[in-house]
Design a protein around this motif. Structure first.
Motif, PDB file in Angstrom:
ATOM      1  N   GLU A 206       5.125  -4.145   4.630  1.00  0.00           N
ATOM      2  CA  GLU A 206       5.022  -4.446   3.203  1.00  0.00           C
ATOM      3  C   GLU A 206       6.398  -4.538   2.540  1.00  0.00           C
ATOM      4  OE1 GLU A 206       1.949  -2.424   0.721  1.00  0.00           O
ATOM      5  OE2 GLU A 206       3.727  -1.536  -0.232  1.00  0.00           O
ATOM      6  N   ILE A 207       6.591  -5.637   1.762  1.00  0.00           N
ATOM      7  CA  ILE A 207       7.837  -5.859   1.027  1.00  0.00           C
ATOM      8  C   ILE A 207       7.480  -6.376  -0.357  1.00  0.00           C
ATOM      9  CG2 ILE A 207       9.984  -7.195   0.893  1.00  0.00           C
ATOM     10  CD1 ILE A 207       9.930  -7.440   3.911  1.00  0.00           C
ATOM     11  N   VAL A 208       8.173  -5.895  -1.376  1.00  0.00           N
ATOM     12  CA  VAL A 208       8.043  -6.423  -2.736  1.00  0.00           C
ATOM     13  C   VAL A 208       9.395  -6.959  -3.165  1.00  0.00           C
ATOM     14  CG1 VAL A 208       7.494  -5.920  -5.131  1.00  0.00           C
ATOM     15  CG2 VAL A 208       6.198  -4.792  -3.306  1.00  0.00           C
ATOM     16  N   GLU A 209       9.431  -8.242  -3.512  1.00  0.00           N
ATOM     17  CA  GLU A 209      10.666  -8.890  -3.965  1.00  0.00           C
ATOM     18  C   GLU A 209      10.562  -9.248  -5.439  1.00  0.00           C
ATOM     19  OE1 GLU A 209      12.820 -11.873  -1.153  1.00  0.00           O
ATOM     20  OE2 GLU A 209      10.669 -12.222  -0.933  1.00  0.00           O
ATOM     21  N   GLU A 210      11.558  -8.899  -6.222  1.00  0.00           N
ATOM     22  CA  GLU A 210      11.666  -9.398  -7.589  1.00  0.00           C
ATOM     23  C   GLU A 210      12.722 -10.489  -7.617  1.00  0.00           C
ATOM     24  OE1 GLU A 210      12.563  -8.004 -12.207  1.00  0.00           O
ATOM     25  OE2 GLU A 210      12.767  -6.566 -10.561  1.00  0.00           O
ATOM     26  N   LEU A 211      12.373 -11.657  -8.139  1.00  0.00           N
ATOM     27  CA  LEU A 211      13.298 -12.781  -8.163  1.00  0.00           C
ATOM     28  C   LEU A 211      12.877 -13.757  -9.250  1.00  0.00           C
ATOM     29  CD1 LEU A 211      12.532 -14.959  -4.988  1.00  0.00           C
ATOM     30  CD2 LEU A 211      11.017 -13.238  -5.869  1.00  0.00           C
ATOM     31  N   PRO A 212      13.780 -14.643  -9.695  1.00  0.00           N
ATOM     32  CA  PRO A 212      13.406 -15.639 -10.695  1.00  0.00           C
ATOM     33  C   PRO A 212      12.437 -16.657 -10.110  1.00  0.00           C
ATOM     34  CG  PRO A 212      15.658 -16.000  -9.951  1.00  0.00           C
ATOM     35  CD  PRO A 212      15.214 -14.708  -9.359  1.00  0.00           C
ATOM     36  N   LEU A 213      11.588 -17.189 -10.965  1.00  0.00           N
ATOM     37  CA  LEU A 213      10.541 -18.108 -10.518  1.00  0.00           C
ATOM     38  C   LEU A 213      11.088 -19.251  -9.672  1.00  0.00           C
ATOM     39  CD1 LEU A 213       7.654 -19.218 -10.569  1.00  0.00           C
ATOM     40  CD2 LEU A 213       8.151 -20.199 -12.820  1.00  0.00           C
ATOM     41  N   HIS A 214      12.217 -19.825 -10.076  1.00  0.00           N
ATOM     42  CA  HIS A 214      12.701 -21.026  -9.391  1.00  0.00           C
ATOM     43  C   HIS A 214      13.200 -20.746  -7.974  1.00  0.00           C
ATOM     44  CE1 HIS A 214      17.129 -20.352  -9.659  1.00  0.00           C
ATOM     45  NE2 HIS A 214      16.790 -19.615 -10.709  1.00  0.00           N
ATOM     46  N   GLU A 215      13.263 -19.470  -7.566  1.00  0.00           N
ATOM     47  CA  GLU A 215      13.772 -19.142  -6.238  1.00  0.00           C
ATOM     48  C   GLU A 215      12.697 -18.675  -5.267  1.00  0.00           C
ATOM     49  OE1 GLU A 215      16.984 -16.383  -6.408  1.00  0.00           O
ATOM     50  OE2 GLU A 215      18.316 -17.723  -7.538  1.00  0.00           O
ATOM     51  N   ILE A 216      11.424 -18.707  -5.655  1.00  0.00           N
ATOM     52  CA  ILE A 216      10.409 -18.103  -4.783  1.00  0.00           C
ATOM     53  C   ILE A 216      10.281 -18.809  -3.437  1.00  0.00           C
ATOM     54  CG2 ILE A 216       9.094 -17.185  -6.727  1.00  0.00           C
ATOM     55  CD1 ILE A 216       7.056 -19.419  -6.294  1.00  0.00           C
ATOM     56  N   ASP A 217      10.516 -20.119  -3.399  1.00  0.00           N
ATOM     57  CA  ASP A 217      10.379 -20.833  -2.133  1.00  0.00           C
ATOM     58  C   ASP A 217      11.583 -20.622  -1.215  1.00  0.00           C
ATOM     59  OD1 ASP A 217      11.802 -22.228  -4.078  1.00  0.00           O
ATOM     60  OD2 ASP A 217      11.466 -24.153  -3.117  1.00  0.00           O
ATOM     61  N   LYS A 218      12.577 -19.861  -1.660  1.00  0.00           N
ATOM     62  CA  LYS A 218      13.736 -19.563  -0.820  1.00  0.00           C
ATOM     63  C   LYS A 218      13.597 -18.217  -0.097  1.00  0.00           C
ATOM     64  CE  LYS A 218      17.048 -22.209  -3.648  1.00  0.00           C
ATOM     65  NZ  LYS A 218      16.065 -22.736  -4.591  1.00  0.00           N
ATOM     66  N   SER A 219      12.530 -17.480  -0.392  1.00  0.00           N
ATOM     67  CA  SER A 219      12.352 -16.164   0.220  1.00  0.00           C
ATOM     68  C   SER A 219      12.175 -16.289   1.732  1.00  0.00           C
ATOM     69  CB  SER A 219      11.132 -15.462  -0.370  1.00  0.00           C
ATOM     70  OG  SER A 219      10.833 -14.291   0.372  1.00  0.00           O
ATOM     71  N   PRO A 220      12.915 -15.503   2.519  1.00  0.00           N
ATOM     72  CA  PRO A 220      12.767 -15.544   3.981  1.00  0.00           C
ATOM     73  C   PRO A 220      11.576 -14.731   4.473  1.00  0.00           C
ATOM     74  CG  PRO A 220      14.469 -13.967   3.380  1.00  0.00           C
ATOM     75  CD  PRO A 220      14.020 -14.609   2.094  1.00  0.00           C
ATOM     76  N   HIS A 221      10.887 -14.040   3.561  1.00  0.00           N
ATOM     77  CA  HIS A 221       9.811 -13.132   3.975  1.00  0.00           C
ATOM     78  C   HIS A 221       8.422 -13.747   3.844  1.00  0.00           C
ATOM     79  CE1 HIS A 221      12.856  -9.997   4.058  1.00  0.00           C
ATOM     80  NE2 HIS A 221      13.170 -10.269   2.806  1.00  0.00           N
ATOM     81  N   ILE A 222       8.331 -14.960   3.315  1.00  0.00           N
ATOM     82  CA  ILE A 222       7.017 -15.567   3.090  1.00  0.00           C
ATOM     83  C   ILE A 222       6.287 -15.758   4.415  1.00  0.00           C
ATOM     84  CG2 ILE A 222       5.845 -17.673   2.353  1.00  0.00           C
ATOM     85  CD1 ILE A 222       7.828 -17.940   0.116  1.00  0.00           C
ATOM     86  N   ARG A 223       5.012 -15.326   4.427  1.00  0.00           N
ATOM     87  CA  ARG A 223       4.165 -15.491   5.617  1.00  0.00           C
ATOM     88  C   ARG A 223       2.703 -15.468   5.174  1.00  0.00           C
ATOM     89  NH1 ARG A 223       6.522 -10.425   5.594  1.00  0.00           N
ATOM     90  NH2 ARG A 223       5.137  -8.608   5.788  1.00  0.00           N
ATOM     91  N   LEU A 224       1.791 -15.308   6.134  1.00  0.00           N
ATOM     92  CA  LEU A 224       0.371 -15.431   5.833  1.00  0.00           C
ATOM     93  C   LEU A 224      -0.106 -14.441   4.778  1.00  0.00           C
ATOM     94  CD1 LEU A 224      -1.162 -16.013   9.382  1.00  0.00           C
ATOM     95  CD2 LEU A 224      -0.984 -17.655   7.523  1.00  0.00           C
ATOM     96  N   LEU A 225       0.484 -13.259   4.717  1.00  0.00           N
ATOM     97  CA  LEU A 225       0.008 -12.212   3.812  1.00  0.00           C
ATOM     98  C   LEU A 225       0.899 -12.077   2.577  1.00  0.00           C
ATOM     99  CD1 LEU A 225      -0.997  -9.480   6.425  1.00  0.00           C
ATOM    100  CD2 LEU A 225      -2.413 -11.277   5.415  1.00  0.00           C
ATOM    101  N   SER A 226       1.369 -13.187   2.022  1.00  0.00           N
ATOM    102  CA  SER A 226       2.224 -13.159   0.835  1.00  0.00           C
ATOM    103  C   SER A 226       1.439 -13.569  -0.413  1.00  0.00           C
ATOM    104  CB  SER A 226       3.428 -14.091   1.004  1.00  0.00           C
ATOM    105  OG  SER A 226       4.277 -13.641   2.033  1.00  0.00           O
ATOM    106  N   SER A 227       1.720 -12.872  -1.516  1.00  0.00           N
ATOM    107  CA  SER A 227       1.119 -13.175  -2.812  1.00  0.00           C
ATOM    108  C   SER A 227       2.216 -13.182  -3.874  1.00  0.00           C
ATOM    109  CB  SER A 227       0.048 -12.138  -3.186  1.00  0.00           C
ATOM    110  OG  SER A 227      -0.984 -12.107  -2.224  1.00  0.00           O
ATOM    111  N   LEU A 228       1.920 -13.798  -5.004  1.00  0.00           N
ATOM    112  CA  LEU A 228       2.887 -13.895  -6.096  1.00  0.00           C
ATOM    113  C   LEU A 228       2.294 -13.281  -7.352  1.00  0.00           C
ATOM    114  CD1 LEU A 228       5.623 -15.072  -7.164  1.00  0.00           C
ATOM    115  CD2 LEU A 228       4.303 -17.086  -7.862  1.00  0.00           C
TER     116      LEU A 228
END
Length: 497
Positions: A206-228
């Protein structure tokens, strides 16, 4: 649908939730059931709990279906058909991530169809991804968090939920989906709006990232169990919030002035706000336009609130009606009907409107011109009438706009007696409006622009006179003419700068 553990049934379907991913989150009921069966069908084996299931189980996964079919709808349909077929002839257990009825397309459809054909169904609940997500974020979803699916949001032009409330968007399973969701959200939220990506909620990863909206597609942690998780913009940043403000103003303990208003007393304000909005458009002043659109929306909401209080309709009826009308009149957008360019769109529009008129009961508006309000200013009314009759090929008004006809009208105006002058002048104005339509000129806007130019020049001339202690009324006709011509030159120089 039943929940009787399937006892006494030789056939039937068990829908089973495998929890968010941590094997420790599997319920005792789930584990007990799994120990008592031999075969487990899974929508996907790509789930952290699968490797920890009882060793004797034979796992049949539908993962190959995702490669076999072109879209998710076809995959889900094939899975549903397979489980229903199995459940009709034997007892089958179908397991899915999380809870069978939370962010899961197949289980509700299986249960619905099974109920139609008499196949027994039981549901073994599982912990959904929602509970560990709220815990990871440290928020309570009540009272008004919106839940959305990433694929649906990605296909929309607008988010579809009020930005005055928080939202959780599930199934951000890769960067492409994240990018599409981002573009949709950025139609309502600033690029820098802070959001939270929650990865693997309820698992060891489990990881929680806080970031600006325009950068969400740059996250290296995105996978099947990711939510926004999208926090709200502000308490007032939605149509629903504004509707509550209006209803509160009209409430028994609201504003005395607002409570006294009726449709008729508000009529002058509606007209005034419409013209002020037009003025902002003419000046291309986007700051004023933003404010004037708000003032105009206020009038619309007030009328809808009064109508609701009187039992006639409410704002939702208004929105539903205009949305259905637009969808119905744009089959080339919403139904795939082919049209040939702009003219094809206009022909289709008129055909649909004719069908609508025929469908109305006797006594309701049915003619081509009945939809043009007689309360419109005469010039604007003329433009609408000319446009409507030209769509059906009527050329009677076009002939009034011929240059020769206008010249003849001017000569007749000069030679006519006083009683006839008004009639002839009216025909001339109608002819000039028709001429404007032929040239693609918006006559109403052209006249407003000419008036604005005149106001600017006259104001400049008046200001120059006042600066020297003079009054225009004291100046001779010749002096007024001279100063008027000077303002023309000054105005041209200012425009050039």
């Amino acid at each position: 649908m039943t929940n009787n553990e399937g006892k006494g049934f030789r056939t039937g379907i068990t829908l089973l939730g495998l929890g968010p991913g941590d094997p420790a989150s599997l319920t005792r009921r789930t584990w007990s059931w799994l120990e008592g069966i031999d075969i487990l069908y899974l929508r996907t084996a790509h789930h952290p709990s699968v490797s920890h299931l009882p060793a004797h189980l034979v796992i049949e996964s539908f993962d190959p279906f995702y490669e076999r079919y072109d879209d998710f709808e076809s995959v889900y349909e094939a899975i549903v058909e397979k489980i229903l077929h199995l459940g009709m002839n034997t007892r089958v257990t179908y397991g899915v991530p999380g809870h069978p009825f939370v962010a899961e397309a197949t289980c509700p459809e299986i249960a619905r169809r099974a109920n139609q054909v008499g196949i027994p169904v039981q549901v073994i609940d599982g912990l959904s991804f929602l509970e560990p997500t709220w815990r990871a974020l440290g928020v309570d979803p009540f009272p008004n968090t919106s839940l959305a699916d990433a694929l649906e949001i990605a296909m929309r032009q607008t988010p579809g939920f009020p930005p005055s409330s928080p939202a959780l968007i599930a199934q951000i399973y890769d960067r492409d989906v994240a990018a599409a969701v981002k573009l949709t959200l950025m139609t309502a939220y600033p690029d820098e709006h802070p959001v939270f990506l929650v990865h693997g909620a309820g698992t060891d990863a489990e990881i929680v990232e806080e970031l600006p909206l325009h950068e969400i597609d740059k996250s290296p942690h995105i996978r099947l169990l990711s939510s926004l998780y999208v926090p709200p913009l502000s308490p007032q940043a939605s149509f629903e919030a504004f509707q509550e403000v209006i209803a509160r103003l009209r409430a028994p303990d609201g504003c005395p002035w607002d409570r006294e208003q009726t449709h008729l007393t508000l009529r002058p304000f509606l007209l005034e706000e419409a013209y002020e909005t037009l003025d902002a458009l003419d000046r291309e002043d986007m700051v004023d336009l933003e404010e004037e659109l708000g003032d105009l929306l206020l009038q619309i909401l007030l009328h809808a609130q009064i109508a609701e209080e009187q039992g006639h309709f409410n704002i939702h009826h208004v929105i539903e009606g205009i949305a259905n009308k637009l969808i119905r009149r744009h089959p080339h957008v919403f139904s795939g009907r082919a049209v040939d360019g702009v003219q094809g769109v206009i022909r289709s529009w008129e055909e649909i409107k004719a069908e609508e008129r025929q469908a109305h009961e006797v006594g309701e508006k049915s003619g081509i011109l009945d939809g043009v309000p007689t309360a419109l200013p005469a010039l604007l009314q003329a433009e609408h009438i000319i446009e409507r009759v030209s769509r059906v090929g009527f050329q009677g008004l076009s002939s009034l706009g011929e240059l020769d006809t206008i010249r003849e009208g001017l000569e007749a105006l000069e030679a006519s007696q006083a009683k006839a002058k008004q009639t002839i002048f009216g025909e001339l104005l109608l002819g000039l409006t028709s001429l404007a339509h032929r040239f693609g000129i918006d006559a109403e806007s052209a006249l407003r622009e000419a008036l604005n130019r005149f106001r600017d020049r006259f104001g400049m001339m008046e200001a120059e006179a006042l600066a020297t202690g003079e009054k225009l009324i004291d100046l001779s006709t010749e002096e007024l003419s001279r100063r008027w011509n000077q303002t023309l030159g000054a105005g041209q120089e200012q425009a050039a700068v």
